[in-house]
Design a protein around this motif. Structure first.
Motif, short mmCIF file in Angstrom:
data_model
loop_
_atom_site.label_atom_id
_atom_site.label_comp_id
_atom_site.label_asym_id
_atom_site.label_seq_id
_atom_site.Cartn_x
_atom_site.Cartn_y
_atom_site.Cartn_z
N GLU A 232 43.75 41.59 42.15
CA GLU A 232 43.18 41.15 43.48
C GLU A 232 41.24 40.30 43.84
OE1 GLU A 232 43.86 44.83 46.27
OE2 GLU A 232 44.16 45.75 44.02
N LEU A 233 41.15 40.43 43.61
CA LEU A 233 39.43 40.10 43.97
C LEU A 233 39.45 38.38 43.21
CD1 LEU A 233 36.85 40.09 44.71
CD2 LEU A 233 35.72 40.65 42.59
N LEU A 234 39.80 38.47 41.60
CA LEU A 234 39.99 37.33 41.51
C LEU A 234 41.28 36.31 42.22
CD1 LEU A 234 39.32 35.17 39.41
CD2 LEU A 234 41.78 35.36 38.35
N ALA A 235 42.15 36.42 43.24
CA ALA A 235 43.02 35.61 43.65
C ALA A 235 42.53 35.32 45.42
CB ALA A 235 44.39 36.38 44.44
N HIS A 236 40.87 36.55 45.49
CA HIS A 236 40.91 36.49 47.39
C HIS A 236 39.89 35.84 47.27
CE1 HIS A 236 38.13 37.76 51.13
NE2 HIS A 236 36.88 38.16 49.81
N LEU A 237 39.38 35.75 45.97
CA LEU A 237 37.74 34.14 45.81
C LEU A 237 38.50 33.30 45.99
CD1 LEU A 237 35.66 35.74 43.07
CD2 LEU A 237 35.39 36.37 45.65
N GLU A 261 50.83 35.00 35.18
CA GLU A 261 52.02 35.40 36.03
C GLU A 261 51.67 35.78 37.86
OE1 GLU A 261 53.92 38.03 33.11
OE2 GLU A 261 54.59 36.58 31.87
N GLN A 262 50.41 37.32 37.32
CA GLN A 262 50.20 37.33 38.47
C GLN A 262 49.53 36.11 39.54
OE1 GLN A 262 47.61 40.63 37.07
NE2 GLN A 262 49.38 41.76 36.55
N THR A 365 17.77 37.98 34.68
CA THR A 365 19.08 38.98 35.02
C THR A 365 19.73 38.40 35.75
OG1 THR A 365 16.96 40.48 34.76
CG2 THR A 365 19.01 41.09 36.44
N LEU A 366 21.34 38.57 35.53
CA LEU A 366 22.54 38.14 36.29
C LEU A 366 22.69 38.22 38.19
CD1 LEU A 366 24.58 37.25 33.88
CD2 LEU A 366 23.11 36.04 35.17
N GLU A 367 22.68 37.80 38.69
CA GLU A 367 22.68 38.27 40.48
C GLU A 367 23.77 39.20 41.02
OE1 GLU A 367 24.17 36.18 44.66
OE2 GLU A 367 22.95 35.00 42.99
N LYS A 368 23.46 40.14 41.10
CA LYS A 368 24.50 41.09 41.60
C LYS A 368 25.48 41.38 42.58
CE LYS A 368 23.97 42.76 37.01
NZ LYS A 368 22.23 41.84 36.85
N ARG A 369 26.69 40.64 42.92
CA ARG A 369 26.99 40.49 44.52
C ARG A 369 28.09 41.69 44.19
NH1 ARG A 369 28.52 34.18 44.76
NH2 ARG A 369 26.42 33.55 43.86
N ILE A 370 28.61 42.05 45.64
CA ILE A 370 29.77 43.10 45.78
C ILE A 370 30.46 42.81 47.17
CG2 ILE A 370 30.29 44.75 47.00
CD1 ILE A 370 28.34 46.88 44.92
N GLU A 371 31.79 41.69 46.74
CA GLU A 371 33.17 41.73 47.86
C GLU A 371 33.26 42.57 48.79
OE1 GLU A 371 34.23 38.07 49.37
OE2 GLU A 371 32.82 38.24 48.77
N PRO A 372 32.98 42.37 50.09
CA PRO A 372 33.56 43.20 51.41
C PRO A 372 35.23 43.38 51.10
CG PRO A 372 31.81 41.73 52.12
CD PRO A 372 32.40 40.94 50.84
N GLY A 373 35.42 44.12 50.85
CA GLY A 373 36.78 44.96 50.91
C GLY A 373 36.88 45.46 49.35
N TYR A 374 36.10 45.35 48.74
CA TYR A 374 36.55 45.54 47.11
C TYR A 374 35.21 46.05 46.87
CZ TYR A 374 40.24 41.44 47.87
OH TYR A 374 40.70 41.56 48.46
#
Length: 438
Positions: A232-237, A261-262, A365-374
């Protein structure tokens, strides 16, 4: 410095100019003079650094004035681990040799062998091959390797990862003792050093990038997300940011199929590419992806090796690789030739250990993100990841594990073996059941 300052002949300079190149890359500046002198070479360079031209151009010059090969003979042999890489090298050889009277051919499994046999029969100046199909044709006496003047092992580290070391040794036994050897690898692991010690004679050593560094112009980010919501997150991005030409990596062939397929069901054109796909399907998917008509290409590590896509803007790690060094290979598909690129990794709780290993390997250290709603569930517990490897506490697969002599890539090797069709075809052919998947 210009290409003309490297000592290349006019026909090659003309071909380089027609390809639109004016200034040699660091690997080309260092490798071309060494190869022209006729010595052995051990070179390490990340993907996208121009290493193919670094050995192709001087190889062509050394062959240009030599004797024509006799029937079934080969003057220069280039070994590559995958069909895609072999095809890409073949395209480079054809482009740079267009003004020289040299013959070349690419051979690999997954297609009928008779056209390849017919092409080899008169003799070739340059043969680009995957190990399995090469040994098949040699055993049938369709190719004579006794007159090889130059041997190139490209992406030798991947050939070792895929289990081709025994095939390489068989090929070496078929070659004349006196020849020029060029070994190219993305990393200088202990295994590569051991191979170089046996293969090379007083080689020049070139390392154009610090070991296991990632390209600085690539924007790298981590999105924390629950494992069940990655798709879901991949499709959203993709849809939110309008991403096109997105190369997505999964750990397994089945996972690649399922994800493609998805995404397609969500009106995001996607296709999968991996070792179980026919050669025609792989070629079709690559062509559509390169010309922009296919938005997303979902690939396994093995299948993506050798992809050369100009200015690829986005790479997504749908799943982190089990082997930390493969992260460097994956994101190296973008940010090439001075272009900027974006590498995004979707990381669930199972993969925290893998992420730690990657960050230790690349030294940042890689930047960490959180997508709103996910937002990920803070109480989620890690589960074993596919191939029987656990993310939590993961330590194997780092450079330390490899260099200590452990087989740190067992998880990746299981996938590699699933894609390692070369040896399987040869074994089946001996029993009279030849496969088309070589």
């Amino acid at each position: 410095m210009s290409f003309s300052e490297l000592g290349l002949r006019a026909e090659l300079l003309r071909a380089v100019d027609e390809q639109g190149y004016t200034t040699p890359t660091p690997i080309q500046r260092q490798a071309i003079p060494v190869v022209l002198e006729g010595g052995d070479l051990l070179a390490s360079a990340q993907t996208g650094t121009g290493k193919t031209a670094g050995f192709t151009l001087p190889l062509l010059q050394r062959l240009a004035d030599g004797p024509r090969p006799k029937a079934r003979q080969v003057r220069a042999l280039v070994l590559a681990p995958t069909r895609e890489l072999a095809a890409q090298i073949g395209e480079n050889v054809s482009a740079y040799s267009r003004h020289l009277p040299l013959t070349s051919r690419v051979i690999f499994g997954g297609v009928g062998q008779q056209p390849q046999v017919d092409a080899i029969r008169p003799g070739l100046d340059i043969l680009i091959a995957t190990p399995g199909r090469l040994l098949d044709l040699q055993q049938q006496r369709h190719v004579d390797l006794s007159k090889v003047e130059i041997l190139v092992l490209d992406e030798a580290d991947r050939m070792l990862d895929m289990g081709f070391i025994h095939d390489i040794r068989k090929v070496l036994r078929l070659l004349p003792e006196k020849r020029q050897n060029l070994l190219f690898s993305a990393t200088f692991s202990d295994e590569i050093q051991a191979l170089a010690d046996k293969l090379l004679d007083k080689p020049a050593m070139i390392e154009v990038a610090r070991r296991n560094t990632t390209v600085e112009i690539i924007d790298q980010a981590i999105y924390r997300v629950d494992r069940e919501r990655k798709r879901e997150l991949l499709a959203h991005l993709i849809q939110r940011h309008g991403w096109h030409q997105v190369l997505v990596f999964t750990r397994t062939k089945h996972g690649a199929n399922r994800l493609a397929e998805q995404l397609s069901k969500q009106d995001i054109p996607a296709m999968a590419i991996h070792g179980n796909k026919s050669q025609s399907a792989r070629t079709r998917a690559l062509g559509a992806f390169k010309d922009g008509s296919l938005q997303v290409l979902v690939a396994t590590d093995i299948a993506a090796r050798g992809l050369d896509i100009s200015e690829l803007p986005h790479v997504v790690n749908f799943e982190l690789p089990n082997v930390a060094e493969d992260y460097v290979h994956r994101i190296g598909r973008t940010g090439r030739a001075g272009s900027t690129g974006e590498a995004v990794s979707l990381v669930c709780v199972d993969e925290h250990g893998l992420l730690g290993g990657i960050e230790r390997l690349i030294g940042k250290t890689l930047e960490k993100r959180i997508e709103p709603g996910y937002e990920p569930d803070p109480n989620a517990k890690p589960e074993p990841i596919e191939n029987g490897r656990r993310g939590q506490g993961q330590r194997r697969g780092t450079s330390q594990g490899r260099n200590s002599g452990q087989r740190s890539d067992s998880g990746a090797r299981s996938q590699a073996n699933g894609n390692r069709n070369e040896g399987e075809q040869r074994r089946r052919s001996r029993s009279g059941r030849r496969s088309q998947r070589a």
